[in-house]
Design a protein around this motif. Structure first.
Motif, PDB file in Angstrom:
ATOM      1  N   LEU A  97       0.828  -1.210   0.000  1.00 18.50           N
ATOM      2  CA  LEU A  97       0.000   0.000   0.000  1.00 18.50           C
ATOM      3  C   LEU A  97       0.859   1.256   0.000  1.00 18.50           C
ATOM      4  N   ILE A  98       1.930   1.226   0.810  1.00 15.17           N
ATOM      5  CA  ILE A  98       2.816   2.395   0.862  1.00 15.17           C
ATOM      6  C   ILE A  98       3.365   2.676  -0.535  1.00 15.17           C
ATOM      7  N   LEU A  99       3.771   1.610  -1.231  1.00 17.36           N
ATOM      8  CA  LEU A  99       4.316   1.776  -2.581  1.00 17.36           C
ATOM      9  C   LEU A  99       3.268   2.336  -3.541  1.00 17.36           C
ATOM     10  N   ILE A 100       2.051   1.782  -3.470  1.00 16.81           N
ATOM     11  CA  ILE A 100       0.992   2.259  -4.371  1.00 16.81           C
ATOM     12  C   ILE A 100       0.735   3.747  -4.141  1.00 16.81           C
ATOM     13  N   VAL A 101       0.633   4.128  -2.850  1.00 16.59           N
ATOM     14  CA  VAL A 101       0.366   5.537  -2.542  1.00 16.59           C
ATOM     15  C   VAL A 101       1.549   6.408  -2.965  1.00 16.59           C
ATOM     16  N   LEU A 102       2.757   5.917  -2.739  1.00 21.57           N
ATOM     17  CA  LEU A 102       3.952   6.679  -3.115  1.00 21.57           C
ATOM     18  C   LEU A 102       3.980   6.921  -4.619  1.00 21.57           C
ATOM     19  N   TYR A 103       3.609   5.932  -5.393  1.00 19.40           N
ATOM     20  CA  TYR A 103       3.656   6.057  -6.852  1.00 19.40           C
ATOM     21  C   TYR A 103       2.463   6.815  -7.410  1.00 19.40           C
ATOM     22  N   GLU A 104       1.285   6.599  -6.813  1.00 23.58           N
ATOM     23  CA  GLU A 104       0.083   7.148  -7.431  1.00 23.58           C
ATOM     24  C   GLU A 104      -0.402   8.450  -6.802  1.00 23.58           C
ATOM     25  N   LYS A 105      -0.065   8.687  -5.548  1.00 27.55           N
ATOM     26  CA  LYS A 105      -0.543   9.901  -4.896  1.00 27.55           C
ATOM     27  C   LYS A 105       0.590  10.881  -4.601  1.00 27.55           C
ATOM     28  N   GLY A 106       1.595  10.442  -3.898  1.00 30.09           N
ATOM     29  CA  GLY A 106       2.683  11.357  -3.581  1.00 30.09           C
ATOM     30  C   GLY A 106       3.386  10.979  -2.297  1.00 30.09           C
ATOM     31  N   ALA A 107       4.511  11.622  -2.072  1.00 29.81           N
ATOM     32  CA  ALA A 107       5.368  11.261  -0.948  1.00 29.81           C
ATOM     33  C   ALA A 107       4.707  11.592   0.391  1.00 29.81           C
ATOM     34  N   LYS A 108       4.039  12.769   0.451  1.00 26.98           N
ATOM     35  CA  LYS A 108       3.466  13.211   1.726  1.00 26.98           C
ATOM     36  C   LYS A 108       2.422  12.220   2.214  1.00 26.98           C
ATOM     37  N   GLU A 109       1.533  11.811   1.284  1.00 22.25           N
ATOM     38  CA  GLU A 109       0.474  10.871   1.644  1.00 22.25           C
ATOM     39  C   GLU A 109       1.066   9.530   2.085  1.00 22.25           C
ATOM     40  N   ALA A 110       2.113   9.087   1.386  1.00 21.18           N
ATOM     41  CA  ALA A 110       2.726   7.800   1.720  1.00 21.18           C
ATOM     42  C   ALA A 110       3.359   7.851   3.112  1.00 21.18           C
ATOM     43  N   LEU A 111       3.984   8.986   3.420  1.00 22.98           N
ATOM     44  CA  LEU A 111       4.624   9.130   4.737  1.00 22.98           C
ATOM     45  C   LEU A 111       3.568   9.117   5.844  1.00 22.98           C
ATOM     46  N   ILE A 112       2.500   9.900   5.643  1.00 22.47           N
ATOM     47  CA  ILE A 112       1.426   9.944   6.646  1.00 22.47           C
ATOM     48  C   ILE A 112       0.859   8.548   6.867  1.00 22.47           C
ATOM     49  N   LEU A 113       0.579   7.862   5.750  1.00 25.56           N
ATOM     50  CA  LEU A 113      -0.009   6.520   5.838  1.00 25.56           C
ATOM     51  C   LEU A 113       0.887   5.570   6.629  1.00 25.56           C
ATOM     52  N   SER A 114       2.195   5.603   6.337  1.00 34.33           N
ATOM     53  CA  SER A 114       3.056   4.615   7.003  1.00 34.33           C
ATOM     54  C   SER A 114       3.211   4.916   8.488  1.00 34.33           C
ATOM     55  N   VAL A 115       3.304   6.199   8.851  1.00 37.04           N
ATOM     56  CA  VAL A 115       3.477   6.524  10.274  1.00 37.04           C
ATOM     57  C   VAL A 115       2.205   6.212  11.066  1.00 37.04           C
ATOM     58  N   VAL A 116       1.056   6.661  10.551  1.00 41.18           N
ATOM     59  CA  VAL A 116      -0.208   6.421  11.257  1.00 41.18           C
ATOM     60  C   VAL A 116      -0.466   4.921  11.372  1.00 41.18           C
ATOM     61  N   ARG A 117      -0.162   4.205  10.308  1.00 42.22           N
ATOM     62  CA  ARG A 117      -0.345   2.744  10.296  1.00 42.22           C
ATOM     63  C   ARG A 117       0.470   2.090  11.418  1.00 42.22           C
ATOM     64  N   VAL A 118       1.745   2.488  11.524  1.00 43.67           N
ATOM     65  CA  VAL A 118       2.614   1.869  12.530  1.00 43.67           C
ATOM     66  C   VAL A 118       2.091   2.135  13.941  1.00 43.67           C
ATOM     67  N   VAL A 119       1.682   3.388  14.181  1.00 43.76           N
ATOM     68  CA  VAL A 119       1.225   3.737  15.531  1.00 43.76           C
ATOM     69  C   VAL A 119      -0.064   2.976  15.876  1.00 43.76           C
ATOM     70  N   LEU A 120      -1.043   2.991  14.960  1.00 46.62           N
ATOM     71  CA  LEU A 120      -2.320   2.325  15.243  1.00 46.62           C
ATOM     72  C   LEU A 120      -2.159   0.814  15.336  1.00 46.62           C
ATOM     73  N   ALA A 121      -1.456   0.231  14.374  1.00 49.53           N
ATOM     74  CA  ALA A 121      -1.268  -1.221  14.402  1.00 49.53           C
ATOM     75  C   ALA A 121      -0.481  -1.619  15.648  1.00 49.53           C
ATOM     76  N   GLY A 122       0.467  -0.779  16.038  1.00 49.67           N
ATOM     77  CA  GLY A 122       1.261  -1.049  17.222  1.00 49.67           C
ATOM     78  C   GLY A 122       0.400  -1.139  18.467  1.00 49.67           C
ATOM     79  N   PHE A 123      -0.556  -0.183  18.602  1.00 48.35           N
ATOM     80  CA  PHE A 123      -1.417  -0.206  19.787  1.00 48.35           C
ATOM     81  C   PHE A 123      -2.353  -1.410  19.769  1.00 48.35           C
ATOM     82  N   MET A 124      -2.748  -1.838  18.572  1.00 52.47           N
ATOM     83  CA  MET A 124      -3.725  -2.926  18.494  1.00 52.47           C
ATOM     84  C   MET A 124      -3.094  -4.315  18.604  1.00 52.47           C
ATOM     85  N   PHE A 125      -1.974  -4.514  17.895  1.00 47.71           N
ATOM     86  CA  PHE A 125      -1.447  -5.882  17.802  1.00 47.71           C
ATOM     87  C   PHE A 125      -0.116  -6.075  18.520  1.00 47.71           C
ATOM     88  N   SER A 126       0.456  -4.994  19.047  1.00 49.00           N
ATOM     89  CA  SER A 126       1.797  -5.120  19.617  1.00 49.00           C
ATOM     90  C   SER A 126       1.856  -4.289  20.895  1.00 49.00           C
TER      91      SER A 126
END
Lengths: 166, 126
Positions: free
Chosen positions: A42-71
């Motif tokens: 997903l990060i790659l798709i967003v990086l290629y199709e939307k832009g760097a800013k969106e990809a960065l936001i997605l990866s950071v928010v993903r890590v924080v939320l997934a971290g609280f839920m599964f780790s």
């Protein structure tokens, strides 16, 4: 704006589902940190199709939320270092326009593992942690190739969706 | 070739693989010889050392609580219990050779095997 919010929401939800699926797949080579990195599709798709800013936001928010839920808090710190370094490397590689998506993804996979191991070495204050690096590097290369292939195929087949979007 | 992969990508990936293999041979060269000291560090500070040849069970006590316990048996060490959530340190199995280690990240516990005689690679890397 609303479209963009909806788009990011869908991708974030997808990323969390993939994180969950990944947490269900037990991969154990005796070394912590080997993962498929499904969300990197997903990060790659967003990086290629939307832009760097969106990809960065997605990866950071993903890590924080997934971290609280599964780790735990520790897992967040650990994967945040990996995801930020991985993002930086993928961003530079893509910006350089020298490489296609496979090489970008592979470099990202290796960088992710390098970031994680660096945090682990700092936490336990033991530079010998880097003895794991060759194995993690090879696993990063293999998963990076697979993820890059998948992301590339998805972009080719669904790229039009992104064009119509404002 | 196509949108996904080019010749340059293949070369790039092969170079990465070559670097990984190079690292692999250098990193694992110094665990060829058997180790003989079990060194336990907690939070970067030395906790205790034990001879690898004597069988025993050790509880690692951090601020009054038993955090991890490991067993030295038949010249090998394995973690048998830990209070961390993921238990990855237990899954890492047993170690027996110089330079190998078991890491429990949540408790910041590292169990390492060292050799009394410093070999060539060690004297450079240290």
């Amino acid at each position: 704006m609303a479209r963009k919010t909806a788009f990011m929401g869908v991708f974030l939800a997808l990323a969390l589902i993939l994180s969950y699926i990944e947490s269900l797949i037990p991969i154990n080579f005796g070394i912590p940190g080997i993962k498929l990195g499904l969300t990197n599709i997903l990060i790659l798709i967003v990086l290629y199709e939307k832009g760097a800013k969106e990809a960065l936001i997605l990866s950071v928010v993903r890590v924080v939320l997934a971290g609280f839920m599964f780790s735990n808090l520790f897992g967040i710190l650990y994967s945040l270092a990996g995801c930020l370094l991985s993002f930086l490397v993928m961003f530079i590689m893509k910006k350089s326009d020298l490489f296609r998506i496979i090489a970008v993804s592979t470099a990202g996979g290796v960088a992710h593992n390098l970031g994680q191991i660096a945090v682990a070495a700092v936490v336990v204050e033991n530079i010998n942690m880097f003895i794991y690096f060759p194995v993690l590097m090879i696993s990063g290369i293999i998963t990076g190739i697979v993820i890059g292939l998948l992301a590339g195929e998805i972009i080719i087949r669904t790229g039009k969706i992104f064009d119509t979007e404002g | 070739m196509n949108k996904i992969i080019s010749k340059r990508d293949i070369i790039f990936i092969l170079i990465l693989l070559a670097i990984a293999l190079l690292f692999y041979f250098f990193a694992y060269k110094n665990i060829q010889n058997d180790g003989d000291i079990v060194k336990v560090t907690v939070n970067g500070e030395l906790y205790d050392t034990y001879p690898l040849s004597e069988d025993r069970e050790v509880d690692i006590v951090i601020s009054g609580e038993v955090k991890n316990s490991f067993e030295i048996k038949d010249n090998a060490v394995h973690m048998c219990d830990a209070d961390c959530p993921d238990k990855l340190c237990i899954k890492q199995g047993q170690i027996s050779r110089d330079g190998q280690m078991i890491v429990c990240l949540p408790n910041k516990v590292v169990i390492e095997i060292e050799s009394e005689e410093e070999d060539y690679v060690d004297s450079i890397s240290k």
